[in-house]
Scaffold this active site. Structure first.
Site, short mmCIF file in Angstrom:
data_model
loop_
_atom_site.label_atom_id
_atom_site.label_comp_id
_atom_site.label_asym_id
_atom_site.label_seq_id
_atom_site.Cartn_x
_atom_site.Cartn_y
_atom_site.Cartn_z
CE LYS A 167 -3.30 3.03 0.72
NZ LYS A 167 -2.40 4.22 0.83
N GLY A 190 -8.64 4.41 5.25
CA GLY A 190 -9.21 3.15 5.70
C GLY A 190 -8.72 1.94 4.95
CB VAL A 191 -7.60 1.38 1.47
CG1 VAL A 191 -6.93 0.27 0.67
CG2 VAL A 191 -8.96 1.72 0.86
N GLY A 192 -5.56 1.33 3.93
CA GLY A 192 -4.35 0.88 4.61
C GLY A 192 -4.65 0.29 5.97
CD GLU A 247 13.18 4.07 8.70
OE1 GLU A 247 13.46 5.26 8.43
OE2 GLU A 247 13.36 3.13 7.91
CB CYS A 264 12.99 9.22 9.43
SG CYS A 264 13.82 7.91 8.50
CD GLU A 283 10.12 12.78 12.06
OE1 GLU A 283 11.09 12.21 11.55
OE2 GLU A 283 9.02 12.21 12.24
#
Length: 494
Positions: free
Chosen positions: A189, A225-227, A265, A299, A398
Protein backbone atom coordinates in the site's frame (compact mmCIF):
# COMPACT_ATOMS: atom_id res chain seq x y z
CA UNK A 1 -1.78 7.09 -19.27
CA UNK A 2 1.88 8.04 -19.80
CA UNK A 3 1.82 11.61 -21.05
CA UNK A 4 5.11 13.49 -20.90
CA UNK A 5 5.83 17.21 -20.66
CA UNK A 6 9.14 17.36 -22.49
CA UNK A 7 10.19 20.78 -21.20
CA UNK A 8 10.39 19.61 -17.59
CA UNK A 9 10.62 15.85 -17.81
CA UNK A 10 7.35 15.48 -15.89
CA UNK A 11 5.90 12.07 -16.54
CA UNK A 12 2.50 10.61 -15.67
CA UNK A 13 2.88 7.14 -14.17
CA UNK A 14 0.93 3.90 -14.19
CA UNK A 15 -2.72 4.38 -13.21
CA UNK A 16 -3.58 0.75 -12.57
CA UNK A 17 -3.13 -1.40 -9.49
CA UNK A 18 -1.67 -4.92 -9.53
CA UNK A 19 -4.04 -7.43 -7.92
CA UNK A 20 -3.72 -11.20 -8.35
CA UNK A 21 -1.50 -10.82 -11.43
CA UNK A 22 -3.82 -8.37 -13.20
CA UNK A 23 -3.18 -4.68 -13.83
CA UNK A 24 -6.59 -3.19 -13.18
CA UNK A 25 -8.61 -0.19 -12.10
CA UNK A 26 -11.01 -0.24 -9.19
CA UNK A 27 -14.49 -1.49 -10.12
CA UNK A 28 -16.09 1.95 -10.32
CA UNK A 29 -13.12 3.40 -12.21
CA UNK A 30 -12.49 6.11 -9.58
CA UNK A 31 -9.17 7.95 -9.81
CA UNK A 32 -7.38 10.49 -7.64
CA UNK A 33 -4.94 13.21 -8.61
CA UNK A 34 -1.16 13.26 -8.35
CA UNK A 35 0.29 16.76 -7.84
CA UNK A 36 3.83 17.88 -8.68
CA UNK A 37 5.08 19.77 -5.59
CA UNK A 38 7.35 21.96 -7.70
CA UNK A 39 4.51 23.71 -9.55
CA UNK A 40 1.35 22.69 -7.63
CA UNK A 41 -0.15 21.26 -10.84
CA UNK A 42 -2.06 18.01 -11.27
CA UNK A 43 0.23 15.89 -13.45
CA UNK A 44 -1.80 12.69 -13.66
CA UNK A 45 -4.02 10.28 -11.83
CA UNK A 46 -4.03 6.81 -10.32
CA UNK A 47 -6.71 4.29 -9.42
CA UNK A 48 -8.47 5.04 -6.13
CA UNK A 49 -8.60 1.58 -4.62
CA UNK A 50 -11.33 0.49 -2.23
CA UNK A 51 -11.77 -1.90 0.67
CA UNK A 52 -12.95 -4.45 -1.91
CA UNK A 53 -9.69 -4.08 -3.83
CA UNK A 54 -7.66 -4.57 -0.65
CA UNK A 55 -9.73 -7.64 0.21
CA UNK A 56 -8.98 -9.09 -3.22
CA UNK A 57 -5.29 -8.35 -2.91
CA UNK A 58 -4.97 -9.93 0.52
CA UNK A 59 -6.95 -12.97 -0.63
CA UNK A 60 -4.66 -13.35 -3.64
CA UNK A 61 -1.55 -13.10 -1.48
CA UNK A 62 -2.96 -15.64 0.97
CA UNK A 63 -3.70 -18.14 -1.80
CA UNK A 64 -0.33 -17.61 -3.44
CA UNK A 65 1.43 -18.33 -0.17
CA UNK A 66 -0.70 -21.32 0.84
CA UNK A 67 -1.24 -23.00 -2.53
CA UNK A 68 1.83 -22.36 -4.70
CA UNK A 69 5.48 -23.35 -4.55
CA UNK A 70 6.69 -19.74 -4.14
CA UNK A 71 7.60 -20.15 -0.46
CA UNK A 72 9.48 -23.40 -1.14
CA UNK A 73 11.21 -22.77 -4.48
CA UNK A 74 14.33 -20.78 -3.67
CA UNK A 75 15.84 -21.06 -7.15
CA UNK A 76 12.66 -19.71 -8.76
CA UNK A 77 12.53 -16.78 -6.36
CA UNK A 78 16.13 -15.94 -7.22
CA UNK A 79 15.32 -16.15 -10.93
CA UNK A 80 12.32 -13.83 -10.59
CA UNK A 81 14.13 -11.21 -8.54
CA UNK A 82 17.08 -11.16 -10.90
CA UNK A 83 14.56 -10.62 -13.69
CA UNK A 84 13.14 -7.74 -11.68
CA UNK A 85 16.59 -6.26 -11.16
CA UNK A 86 17.21 -6.26 -14.93
CA UNK A 87 13.76 -4.81 -15.61
CA UNK A 88 14.27 -1.98 -13.12
CA UNK A 89 17.58 -1.16 -14.79
CA UNK A 90 15.75 -0.89 -18.11
CA UNK A 91 13.12 1.36 -16.56
CA UNK A 92 15.56 3.40 -14.47
CA UNK A 93 15.17 6.76 -16.19
CA UNK A 94 11.39 6.49 -16.26
CA UNK A 95 11.41 5.74 -12.53
CA UNK A 96 13.72 8.68 -11.90
CA UNK A 97 11.35 11.07 -13.67
CA UNK A 98 8.39 9.69 -11.73
CA UNK A 99 10.16 10.21 -8.39
CA UNK A 100 11.08 13.81 -9.22
CA UNK A 101 7.52 14.40 -10.45
CA UNK A 102 5.57 13.10 -7.46
CA UNK A 103 8.06 13.76 -4.62
CA UNK A 104 9.76 16.95 -5.80
CA UNK A 105 13.12 15.33 -5.02
CA UNK A 106 15.88 17.25 -6.86
CA UNK A 107 17.11 15.28 -9.84
CA UNK A 108 20.67 15.94 -8.62
CA UNK A 109 20.18 13.64 -5.61
CA UNK A 110 18.07 10.85 -7.11
CA UNK A 111 20.92 8.34 -7.02
CA UNK A 112 19.96 7.26 -3.51
CA UNK A 113 16.31 7.07 -4.56
CA UNK A 114 16.79 5.14 -7.81
CA UNK A 115 20.20 3.49 -8.37
CA UNK A 116 20.64 2.37 -4.76
CA UNK A 117 17.30 0.55 -4.42
CA UNK A 118 17.76 -1.11 -7.81
CA UNK A 119 21.12 -2.43 -6.60
CA UNK A 120 19.40 -3.68 -3.45
CA UNK A 121 17.19 -6.01 -5.49
CA UNK A 122 20.29 -7.87 -6.65
CA UNK A 123 21.73 -7.81 -3.13
CA UNK A 124 18.66 -9.42 -1.56
CA UNK A 125 18.36 -11.97 -4.34
CA UNK A 126 21.94 -13.08 -3.71
CA UNK A 127 21.64 -12.86 0.07
CA UNK A 128 18.51 -15.01 0.04
CA UNK A 129 20.05 -17.52 -2.35
CA UNK A 130 23.07 -17.96 -0.07
CA UNK A 131 21.22 -17.82 3.26
CA UNK A 132 21.42 -20.91 5.49
CA UNK A 133 17.79 -21.88 6.04
CA UNK A 134 18.64 -25.02 8.06
CA UNK A 135 21.14 -24.66 10.92
CA UNK A 136 22.35 -27.72 12.83
CA UNK A 137 22.96 -26.69 16.47
CA UNK A 138 24.42 -30.06 17.44
CA UNK A 139 23.56 -32.71 20.05
CA UNK A 140 21.71 -31.75 23.23
CA UNK A 141 20.85 -33.76 26.34
CA UNK A 142 17.10 -34.15 26.96
CA UNK A 143 14.89 -36.20 29.37
CA UNK A 144 13.89 -38.65 26.65
CA UNK A 145 17.40 -39.10 25.33
CA UNK A 146 19.87 -37.03 23.40
CA UNK A 147 18.46 -35.00 20.55
CA UNK A 148 19.87 -33.22 17.56
CA UNK A 149 18.32 -29.79 17.21
CA UNK A 150 17.97 -28.01 13.89
CA UNK A 151 16.76 -24.46 13.39
CA UNK A 152 14.58 -24.09 10.30
CA UNK A 153 14.09 -20.54 9.00
CA UNK A 154 10.74 -20.28 7.22
CA UNK A 155 8.78 -17.41 5.66
CA UNK A 156 6.31 -15.57 7.89
CA UNK A 157 3.47 -15.71 5.30
CA UNK A 158 1.57 -12.74 3.92
CA UNK A 159 3.35 -9.43 4.47
CA UNK A 160 1.55 -6.10 4.27
CA UNK A 161 3.87 -3.20 3.42
CA UNK A 162 2.70 0.35 4.09
CA UNK A 163 5.18 2.91 2.80
CA UNK A 164 5.65 6.70 3.10
CA UNK A 165 6.05 9.51 0.60
CA UNK A 166 9.51 10.90 1.34
CA UNK A 167 11.63 8.24 -0.42
CA UNK A 168 8.86 6.10 -1.90
CA UNK A 169 10.61 4.00 -4.52
CA UNK A 170 13.49 3.15 -2.20
CA UNK A 171 11.17 2.13 0.63
CA UNK A 172 8.85 0.20 -1.67
CA UNK A 173 11.90 -1.89 -2.59
CA UNK A 174 13.33 -2.07 0.93
CA UNK A 175 10.07 -3.26 2.49
CA UNK A 176 9.05 -5.80 -0.16
CA UNK A 177 12.07 -7.36 -1.88
CA UNK A 178 13.69 -9.06 1.15
CA UNK A 179 10.21 -10.25 2.13
CA UNK A 180 9.71 -11.79 -1.31
CA UNK A 181 13.15 -13.38 -1.40
CA UNK A 182 12.51 -14.91 2.02
CA UNK A 183 9.49 -16.69 0.49
CA UNK A 184 6.63 -14.44 1.61
CA UNK A 185 3.87 -12.97 -0.51
CA UNK A 186 3.28 -9.22 -0.34
CA UNK A 187 0.56 -6.59 -0.50
CA UNK A 188 2.01 -3.10 -0.95
CA UNK A 189 0.00 0.00 0.00
CA UNK A 190 1.97 3.05 -1.25
CA UNK A 191 1.52 6.52 0.23
CA UNK A 192 -1.36 8.59 -1.16
CA UNK A 193 0.94 11.45 -2.20
CA UNK A 194 3.35 9.19 -4.12
CA UNK A 195 1.32 6.31 -5.60
CA UNK A 196 3.22 5.96 -8.89
CA UNK A 197 6.39 4.70 -7.21
CA UNK A 198 4.25 1.73 -6.21
CA UNK A 199 2.02 1.34 -9.27
CA UNK A 200 5.03 1.48 -11.61
CA UNK A 201 6.71 -1.26 -9.60
CA UNK A 202 3.54 -3.32 -9.96
CA UNK A 203 3.48 -2.76 -13.72
CA UNK A 204 7.10 -3.85 -14.10
CA UNK A 205 6.50 -6.98 -11.99
CA UNK A 206 3.44 -7.89 -14.08
CA UNK A 207 4.91 -7.16 -17.51
CA UNK A 208 8.59 -8.02 -17.17
CA UNK A 209 8.98 -10.85 -14.63
CA UNK A 210 7.74 -14.38 -14.00
CA UNK A 211 6.55 -13.56 -10.46
CA UNK A 212 3.29 -15.55 -10.17
CA UNK A 213 -0.14 -14.02 -9.76
CA UNK A 214 -0.88 -13.07 -6.17
CA UNK A 215 2.73 -13.13 -4.96
CA UNK A 216 3.10 -9.35 -5.29
CA UNK A 217 0.13 -6.98 -5.18
CA UNK A 218 -0.13 -3.17 -5.16
CA UNK A 219 -3.23 -1.30 -3.98
CA UNK A 220 -3.24 2.47 -4.43
CA UNK A 221 -5.87 4.48 -2.59
CA UNK A 222 -6.62 7.97 -1.35
CA UNK A 223 -8.58 6.57 1.60
CA UNK A 224 -6.84 6.00 4.93
CA UNK A 225 -9.21 3.15 5.70
CA UNK A 226 -7.77 0.98 2.94
CA UNK A 227 -4.35 0.88 4.61
CA UNK A 228 -6.00 0.35 7.98
CA UNK A 229 -7.84 -2.67 6.57
CA UNK A 230 -4.51 -4.21 5.55
CA UNK A 231 -3.19 -3.81 9.11
CA UNK A 232 -6.25 -5.43 10.66
CA UNK A 233 -6.84 -8.28 8.20
CA UNK A 234 -6.42 -11.67 9.97
CA UNK A 235 -5.08 -13.21 6.75
CA UNK A 236 -2.02 -10.94 6.96
CA UNK A 237 0.82 -12.36 9.08
CA UNK A 238 3.12 -9.34 9.24
CA UNK A 239 3.02 -5.57 8.73
CA UNK A 240 6.09 -3.58 7.77
CA UNK A 241 5.66 0.18 7.99
CA UNK A 242 7.72 3.33 7.66
CA UNK A 243 6.18 6.62 8.70
CA UNK A 244 5.15 8.75 11.64
CA UNK A 245 5.07 7.46 15.19
CA UNK A 246 1.40 8.45 15.47
CA UNK A 247 0.46 6.26 12.50
CA UNK A 248 2.69 3.50 13.84
CA UNK A 249 0.72 3.46 17.07
CA UNK A 250 -2.53 3.11 15.09
CA UNK A 251 -1.11 0.21 13.09
CA UNK A 252 0.05 -1.54 16.26
CA UNK A 253 -3.47 -1.20 17.67
CA UNK A 254 -5.00 -2.62 14.49
CA UNK A 255 -2.53 -5.51 14.43
CA UNK A 256 -2.90 -6.36 18.13
CA UNK A 257 -6.08 -8.51 17.95
CA UNK A 258 -4.31 -10.99 15.65
CA UNK A 259 -0.88 -10.52 17.29
CA UNK A 260 0.76 -9.79 13.95
CA UNK A 261 4.47 -9.42 13.67
CA UNK A 262 5.29 -5.76 13.04
CA UNK A 263 8.43 -4.08 11.80
CA UNK A 264 8.38 -0.30 12.02
CA UNK A 265 10.68 2.58 11.24
CA UNK A 266 9.00 5.57 12.83
CA UNK A 267 9.82 9.18 13.63
CA UNK A 268 13.16 10.68 14.56
CA UNK A 269 14.53 13.76 16.26
CA UNK A 270 18.22 13.02 16.03
CA UNK A 271 20.90 15.10 17.71
CA UNK A 272 24.36 15.96 16.41
CA UNK A 273 26.79 16.49 19.28
CA UNK A 274 29.63 18.70 18.08
CA UNK A 275 32.52 18.40 20.55
CA UNK A 276 34.72 21.30 21.58
CA UNK A 277 37.70 19.97 19.59
CA UNK A 278 35.71 19.54 16.35
CA UNK A 279 36.69 21.25 13.11
CA UNK A 280 33.55 23.31 12.74
CA UNK A 281 34.39 24.56 9.26
CA UNK A 282 34.29 20.96 8.02
CA UNK A 283 31.39 19.35 9.87
CA UNK A 284 28.83 22.17 10.08
CA UNK A 285 28.48 22.93 6.33
CA UNK A 286 27.76 19.23 5.81
CA UNK A 287 25.19 19.30 8.63
CA UNK A 288 23.45 22.22 6.93
CA UNK A 289 23.47 20.51 3.54
CA UNK A 290 22.02 17.28 4.95
CA UNK A 291 19.21 19.31 6.56
CA UNK A 292 18.23 20.78 3.20
CA UNK A 293 19.04 18.23 0.52
CA UNK A 294 15.72 16.38 0.75
CA UNK A 295 13.84 19.46 1.98
CA UNK A 296 14.44 18.08 5.47
CA UNK A 297 12.07 15.20 4.73
CA UNK A 298 14.34 12.49 6.13
CA UNK A 299 13.71 10.57 9.33
CA UNK A 300 17.40 10.10 10.17
CA UNK A 301 18.33 13.76 9.73
CA UNK A 302 20.26 15.18 12.69
CA UNK A 303 18.00 18.21 13.10
CA UNK A 304 19.20 19.16 16.61
CA UNK A 305 22.72 20.61 16.63
CA UNK A 306 24.35 20.71 20.07
CA UNK A 307 27.29 23.12 20.18
CA UNK A 308 29.77 23.68 23.02
CA UNK A 309 29.12 27.05 24.60
CA UNK A 310 32.78 28.00 24.13
CA UNK A 311 32.38 27.80 20.33
CA UNK A 312 28.70 28.60 20.05
CA UNK A 313 28.85 31.95 18.24
CA UNK A 314 31.41 30.63 15.76
CA UNK A 315 29.26 27.59 14.97
CA UNK A 316 26.11 29.66 14.49
CA UNK A 317 27.83 31.85 11.90
CA UNK A 318 29.10 28.84 9.92
CA UNK A 319 25.65 27.22 9.91
CA UNK A 320 23.99 30.49 8.91
CA UNK A 321 26.31 30.99 5.93
CA UNK A 322 25.93 27.38 4.84
CA UNK A 323 22.14 27.39 4.94
CA UNK A 324 21.92 30.71 3.12
CA UNK A 325 24.18 29.30 0.39
CA UNK A 326 21.91 26.30 -0.25
CA UNK A 327 20.35 26.30 -3.73
CA UNK A 328 16.55 26.05 -3.48
CA UNK A 329 14.29 25.73 -6.50
CA UNK A 330 13.00 23.67 -9.40
CA UNK A 331 13.81 19.99 -8.71
CA UNK A 332 14.39 19.46 -12.45
CA UNK A 333 17.36 21.89 -12.32
CA UNK A 334 20.56 19.80 -11.83
CA UNK A 335 22.17 22.62 -9.84
CA UNK A 336 19.45 22.59 -7.16
CA UNK A 337 19.96 20.75 -3.86
CA UNK A 338 16.67 21.58 -2.09
CA UNK A 339 13.30 21.18 -3.75
CA UNK A 340 9.81 21.76 -2.36
CA UNK A 341 7.98 20.18 0.55
CA UNK A 342 5.72 17.35 -0.56
CA UNK A 343 2.50 19.37 -0.09
CA UNK A 344 1.05 22.63 1.15
CA UNK A 345 -0.15 20.80 4.26
CA UNK A 346 3.39 19.71 5.03
CA UNK A 347 4.79 23.18 4.36
CA UNK A 348 2.27 24.76 6.73
CA UNK A 349 3.20 22.22 9.41
CA UNK A 350 6.88 23.18 9.03
CA UNK A 351 6.14 26.90 9.13
CA UNK A 352 3.90 26.42 12.16
CA UNK A 353 6.64 24.61 14.07
CA UNK A 354 9.14 27.33 13.20
CA UNK A 355 6.71 29.91 14.61
CA UNK A 356 6.24 27.84 17.76
CA UNK A 357 10.02 27.81 18.19
CA UNK A 358 10.25 31.58 17.96
CA UNK A 359 7.27 31.97 20.27
CA UNK A 360 9.02 29.76 22.85
CA UNK A 361 12.13 31.95 22.85
CA UNK A 362 14.29 30.58 20.03
CA UNK A 363 16.23 33.10 17.93
CA UNK A 364 15.50 33.02 14.20
CA UNK A 365 18.95 33.30 12.61
CA UNK A 366 17.94 32.82 8.97
CA UNK A 367 14.97 31.64 6.92
CA UNK A 368 11.65 30.97 8.55
CA UNK A 369 9.33 31.57 5.61
CA UNK A 370 8.61 31.06 1.92
CA UNK A 371 11.32 32.08 -0.61
CA UNK A 372 10.21 35.31 -2.34
CA UNK A 373 11.57 34.11 -5.67
CA UNK A 374 9.48 30.91 -5.50
CA UNK A 375 5.82 31.93 -5.10
CA UNK A 376 4.61 28.77 -6.86
CA UNK A 377 5.48 25.35 -5.48
CA UNK A 378 5.62 24.22 -1.86
CA UNK A 379 9.02 25.73 -1.06
CA UNK A 380 10.35 26.62 2.39
CA UNK A 381 13.43 28.64 3.22
CA UNK A 382 16.35 26.80 4.84
CA UNK A 383 15.88 27.80 8.47
CA UNK A 384 18.22 28.07 11.44
CA UNK A 385 16.94 28.56 14.99
CA UNK A 386 19.42 29.25 17.81
CA UNK A 387 19.11 29.32 21.63
CA UNK A 388 16.55 26.53 21.49
CA UNK A 389 15.18 25.23 24.78
CA UNK A 390 15.67 21.42 24.68
CA UNK A 391 12.22 20.92 26.22
CA UNK A 392 10.37 23.13 23.73
CA UNK A 393 8.09 21.80 21.00
CA UNK A 394 10.56 22.69 18.24
CA UNK A 395 13.23 20.59 20.00
CA UNK A 396 10.93 17.67 20.74
CA UNK A 397 8.68 17.27 17.69
CA UNK A 398 9.81 15.93 14.33
CA UNK A 399 9.68 18.80 11.83
CA UNK A 400 10.30 17.08 8.48
CA UNK A 401 11.46 20.31 6.90
CA UNK A 402 14.74 22.14 6.15
CA UNK A 403 15.13 23.34 9.73
CA UNK A 404 18.04 23.07 12.16
CA UNK A 405 17.79 23.95 15.83
CA UNK A 406 20.90 24.80 17.87
CA UNK A 407 21.31 24.41 21.62
CA UNK A 408 24.45 25.19 23.66
CA UNK A 409 25.96 22.86 26.25
CA UNK A 410 28.83 23.02 28.75
CA UNK A 411 29.93 19.41 29.37
CA UNK A 412 29.89 16.09 27.55
CA UNK A 413 27.45 14.72 30.13
CA UNK A 414 25.08 17.61 29.51
CA UNK A 415 25.27 17.08 25.74
CA UNK A 416 24.41 13.38 26.14
CA UNK A 417 21.49 14.23 28.43
CA UNK A 418 20.09 16.74 25.94
CA UNK A 419 20.50 14.29 23.05
CA UNK A 420 18.69 11.54 24.96
CA UNK A 421 15.89 13.89 26.04
CA UNK A 422 13.47 12.65 23.38
CA UNK A 423 10.78 10.05 22.84
CA UNK A 424 12.69 9.15 19.68
CA UNK A 425 15.83 7.10 19.23
CA UNK A 426 16.44 6.54 15.53
CA UNK A 427 19.80 8.10 14.79
CA UNK A 428 22.47 10.49 16.01
CA UNK A 429 25.85 11.96 15.27
CA UNK A 430 29.02 12.85 17.17
CA UNK A 431 31.90 14.89 15.77
CA UNK A 432 35.29 15.53 17.37
CA UNK A 433 39.00 15.21 16.66
CA UNK A 434 39.47 12.79 19.56
CA UNK A 435 37.83 9.77 17.92
CA UNK A 436 37.95 7.60 21.06
CA UNK A 437 36.08 10.27 23.02
CA UNK A 438 33.55 10.64 20.21
CA UNK A 439 33.05 6.88 20.00
CA UNK A 440 32.48 6.61 23.76
CA UNK A 441 29.85 9.36 23.58
CA UNK A 442 28.20 7.59 20.62
CA UNK A 443 27.78 4.49 22.77
CA UNK A 444 25.94 6.54 25.39
CA UNK A 445 23.29 7.77 22.95
CA UNK A 446 19.97 5.90 23.20
CA UNK A 447 19.52 5.44 19.48
CA UNK A 448 19.62 2.58 17.03
CA UNK A 449 22.30 4.19 14.87
CA UNK A 450 25.07 6.75 15.27
CA UNK A 451 27.46 8.41 12.83
CA UNK A 452 30.87 9.35 14.21
CA UNK A 453 32.95 11.95 12.38
CA UNK A 454 30.89 11.68 9.22
CA UNK A 455 31.30 7.93 8.83
CA UNK A 456 27.77 6.87 7.94
CA UNK A 457 26.06 4.09 9.84
CA UNK A 458 23.61 3.46 6.99
CA UNK A 459 24.13 0.66 4.48
CA UNK A 460 22.50 -2.46 3.07
CA UNK A 461 24.80 -4.79 5.03
CA UNK A 462 24.24 -3.17 8.45
CA UNK A 463 21.08 -3.36 10.60
CA UNK A 464 19.07 -0.15 10.74
CA UNK A 465 16.22 0.74 13.05
CA UNK A 466 15.19 2.73 16.08
CA UNK A 467 14.87 2.50 19.84
CA UNK A 468 12.18 4.00 22.08
CA UNK A 469 9.31 5.36 19.92
CA UNK A 470 11.36 5.33 16.72
CA UNK A 471 10.42 1.80 15.80
CA UNK A 472 10.50 -1.95 16.17
CA UNK A 473 12.83 -4.39 14.45
CA UNK A 474 15.66 -3.82 12.03
CA UNK A 475 15.97 -3.38 8.30
CA UNK A 476 19.10 -4.29 6.29
CA UNK A 477 21.91 -6.66 7.18
CA UNK A 478 21.41 -10.29 8.13
CA UNK A 479 19.10 -9.15 10.94
CA UNK A 480 16.88 -7.36 8.43
CA UNK A 481 16.44 -10.46 6.28
CA UNK A 482 15.58 -12.58 9.32
CA UNK A 483 12.74 -10.17 10.18
CA UNK A 484 10.78 -11.81 7.36
CA UNK A 485 11.48 -15.34 8.61
CA UNK A 486 10.17 -17.46 11.47
CA UNK A 487 12.67 -19.65 13.31
CA UNK A 488 11.46 -23.16 14.05
CA UNK A 489 13.53 -25.41 16.32
CA UNK A 490 13.19 -29.09 15.46
CA UNK A 491 14.35 -31.75 17.90
CA UNK A 492 15.05 -35.10 16.19
CA UNK A 493 17.03 -38.27 16.81
CA UNK A 494 20.78 -37.81 16.70
Amino acid sequence: MTQTQSDTGILAGEQRMLIDGELRHTDGGALFDVVHPGNEQVVGQVSDGTLTDMDRAVGAARRAFDDTEWSRDLDFRYHCLMQLHAALERNKERLRRIVVTEVGCPVSVTGSQIEDPIDEVRHWAEHGRDFEYLVDTGIHKAPMGTARRTISYEPVGVVGAITPWNVPFYLNIAETIPALMAGNTVVLKPAQLTPWSGSELGRIVAEETDIPAGVFNVVTSNANGVGAALSADPRVDMITFTGSTATGRAILAAAAPTVKRTMMELGGKSAHIVLDDAKLEKCLPMAAMVACVMSGQACIMASRILLPRSRYAEGIEILKASMEATSVGDPWDPSVLQGPQISETQRQKVLGLIKSGVDSGARLVTGGGIPEALPVGYYTQPTLLADVDPDSQIAQEEIFGPVLTVTPYDTDDEAVAIANNSIYGLSGEVTGVDTERAFCIARRLRTGNVTVNGRSHFGITSPFGGTKQSGLGRRNGAEGFKEYLESKTIGHPA
